[in-house]
Write an enzyme that holds these catalytic residues in place. Structure first.
Site, PDB file in Angstrom:
ATOM      1  N   CYS A 116     -34.825   4.887  70.534  1.00 39.84           N
ATOM      2  CA  CYS A 116     -34.572   4.692  71.958  1.00 39.84           C
ATOM      3  C   CYS A 116     -32.767   4.573  72.023  1.00 39.84           C
ATOM      4  O   CYS A 116     -32.346   5.122  71.104  1.00 39.84           O
ATOM      5  CB  CYS A 116     -35.299   3.917  72.621  1.00 39.84           C
ATOM      6  N   GLY A 141     -22.967  -7.700  87.318  1.00 39.27           N
ATOM      7  CA  GLY A 141     -22.889  -6.897  88.658  1.00 39.27           C
ATOM      8  C   GLY A 141     -23.112  -7.694  89.854  1.00 39.27           C
ATOM      9  O   GLY A 141     -22.261  -7.586  90.778  1.00 39.27           O
ATOM     10  N   LYS A 148     -15.653 -11.912  79.511  1.00 40.48           N
ATOM     11  CA  LYS A 148     -15.794 -11.540  80.963  1.00 40.48           C
ATOM     12  C   LYS A 148     -15.465 -12.952  81.842  1.00 40.48           C
ATOM     13  O   LYS A 148     -14.683 -12.656  82.990  1.00 40.48           O
ATOM     14  CB  LYS A 148     -17.386 -11.303  81.420  1.00 40.48           C
ATOM     15  N   SER A 175     -19.124   0.528  79.923  1.00 43.21           N
ATOM     16  CA  SER A 175     -20.262   0.868  80.652  1.00 43.21           C
ATOM     17  C   SER A 175     -20.525  -0.249  81.768  1.00 43.21           C
ATOM     18  O   SER A 175     -21.418  -0.072  82.667  1.00 43.21           O
ATOM     19  CB  SER A 175     -21.755   0.881  79.698  1.00 43.21           C
ATOM     20  N   ASN A 176     -19.824  -1.428  81.801  1.00 43.49           N
ATOM     21  CA  ASN A 176     -19.846  -2.303  82.895  1.00 43.49           C
ATOM     22  C   ASN A 176     -19.257  -1.939  84.179  1.00 43.49           C
ATOM     23  O   ASN A 176     -19.334  -2.251  85.463  1.00 43.49           O
ATOM     24  CB  ASN A 176     -19.419  -3.622  82.698  1.00 43.49           C
ATOM     25  N   LEU A 177     -18.026  -1.145  84.023  1.00 42.80           N
ATOM     26  CA  LEU A 177     -17.081  -0.898  85.055  1.00 42.80           C
ATOM     27  C   LEU A 177     -17.623  -0.176  86.353  1.00 42.80           C
ATOM     28  O   LEU A 177     -17.236  -0.332  87.500  1.00 42.80           O
ATOM     29  CB  LEU A 177     -16.040  -0.180  84.370  1.00 42.80           C
ATOM     30  N   CYS A 203     -31.620  -3.190  83.462  1.00 41.82           N
ATOM     31  CA  CYS A 203     -30.977  -2.477  83.955  1.00 41.82           C
ATOM     32  C   CYS A 203     -30.422  -1.230  82.896  1.00 41.82           C
ATOM     33  O   CYS A 203     -30.074  -0.189  83.142  1.00 41.82           O
ATOM     34  CB  CYS A 203     -29.835  -2.835  84.581  1.00 41.82           C
TER      35      CYS A 203
END
Length: 383
Positions: free
Chosen positions: A341, A41, A86, A69-71, A189
């Site tokens: 969880c 991020g 990455k 989920s990063n985008l 996060c």
């Protein structure tokens, strides 16, 4: 004679006509080198804007691969990059932005055996990580090598930025945070979420500080912690001072070499043993066998209500982790209890909490609901 080519003069022309930058400042940028710890991020806007500004050499260190989920926040990566390392994805994007920048990639986790050897070749390090062991590691390495460390952190709607630079008389990360918080006290996060645009805001502030340090202009955030709240669109500033008793940058430092930072942050062997003592684990396939066999047990989901709305395992009882101590009377110590969880870390903490209340027959679902989605219900939404 200028070290800038005619193409670069045209590219950076809006810098060159600024008296604070000019040819001299742009040449300093071209001669500079910056190491980015993390290509997520914060690393995304950092990499793109420092490259666009003309920083001559960028190092990018990250061992992760691009995930869907990063985008929403890691804008240096594209959908077509999912599954790609990455560092490779970031390097390709930077080459499109500015082919004049040398990019060196380190597709490995930063640790105490590699950080000094890598960081010594860079002028500045920028911390874009999200865990405490790495933050302390990067800090200590930067202090030992006399490098400026531009720090940023993000969570939900809040961000922090400062410049740690004891060489210029400022404090270091340990001056601000002498001790790490207890493991699990501060959610990541991945657990608490982050507004997609927030890393852009904070990363750009970090990039601005890097450029100011390189060209020698303005007042850097040395000794000042900038707090940003996106919901209020407000900024606050706190003064932080170098601690003369700091074990790494103080008058009489006691830390002479890099230490075991996982252990220092309570995430080493002692913490693992405490985790094991709290109770057993169960994997998703075994839990499915229990369900199919109609075995008697209670499944407790300790995620937050907004996560429950995304996906849930049938028959689960929602008790968010923060409410568990107050609602423990809703559970029976005679029952076998499976705690679940997102990925298994919060349910491990829930398991320890129940252990203190006398619950002996508890199981932590390894990998959490994400493992259930992969191994049992492939059609379940993942996040």
């Amino acid at each position: 004679m200028s070290i800038l080519s005619n193409e670069e003069i045209l590219r950076y022309s809006r810098h060159l006509i600024m008296p604070e930058v000019g040819m001299a400042g742009q040449e300093k940028l071209k001669a500079s080198s910056v190491l980015l710890i993390g290509a997520g991020g914060l690393g995304s806007p950092l990499g793109m804007y420092l490259a666009a500004a003309g920083v001559g050499k960028l190092g990018i260190m990250d061992f992760d691969v691009v995930d869907h989920s990063n985008l929403h926040r890691q804008v240096i990566h594209a959908t077509s990059s999912v599954g790609r390392p990455k560092v490779e994805s970031a390097k390709a994007r930077i080459a499109e932005i500015n082919p004049n920048v040398e990019v060196r990639t380190y597709n490995e986790a930063v640790n105490r055996t590699n950080i000094l050897g890598i960081l010594k070749d860079y002028d500045i390090v920028i911390d874009g990580t999200d865990n405490f062991p790495t933050r302390y590691l990067v800090n200590d390495a930067a202090v030992m090598l006399g490098k400026a460390n531009i720090y940023g952190s993000i969570f939900r709607f809040d961000g922090q930025v400062t410049v740690f630079d004891p060489k210029r008389g400022g404090p270091c990360y340990r001056c601000l945070y002498p001790e790490p918080p207890p493991p699990g006290m501060v959610p990541s996060c991945a657990e608490g979420g982050v507004l997609g645009v927030l890393p852009g805001s904070v990363g750009l502030l970090q990039a601005t500080e890097a450029i100011k340090l390189i060209i020698g202009q303005g007042k850097p955030l040395i000794g000042r912690l900038l707090l940003f709240n996106a919901l209020d669109m407000s900024f606050r500033e706190l003064k932080i001072r170098r601690d003369k008793n700091c074990p790494i940058c103080g008058d009489h430092p006691t830390i002479k070499e890099l230490i075991d930072y996982e252990q220092f942050c309570g995430m080493g062997r002692g913490n693992e043993e405490a985790h094991e003592a709290a109770g057993a684990e169960i994997d998703a396939l075994t839990l499915k066998e229990w369900v199919d066999a109609k075995k008697k047990f209670v499944l407790v989901d300790v995620r937050e209500p907004q996560e429950w709305e995304i996906a849930k395992i049938g028959g689960a009882k929602l008790i968010p982790l923060g409410q568990l101590p107050a609602r423990v009377n809703e559970l029976d110590t005679a029952d076998e209890i499976v705690l679940q969880c997102h990925h298994g870390s919060r349910s491990a903490r829930a398991q320890a909490i129940l252990g203190k209340f006398g619950f002996k027959k508890t199981y932590n679902l390894a990998g959490g609901i994400d493992a259930w989605a992969v191994d049992v219900e492939p059609g379940m939404p993942r996040y």
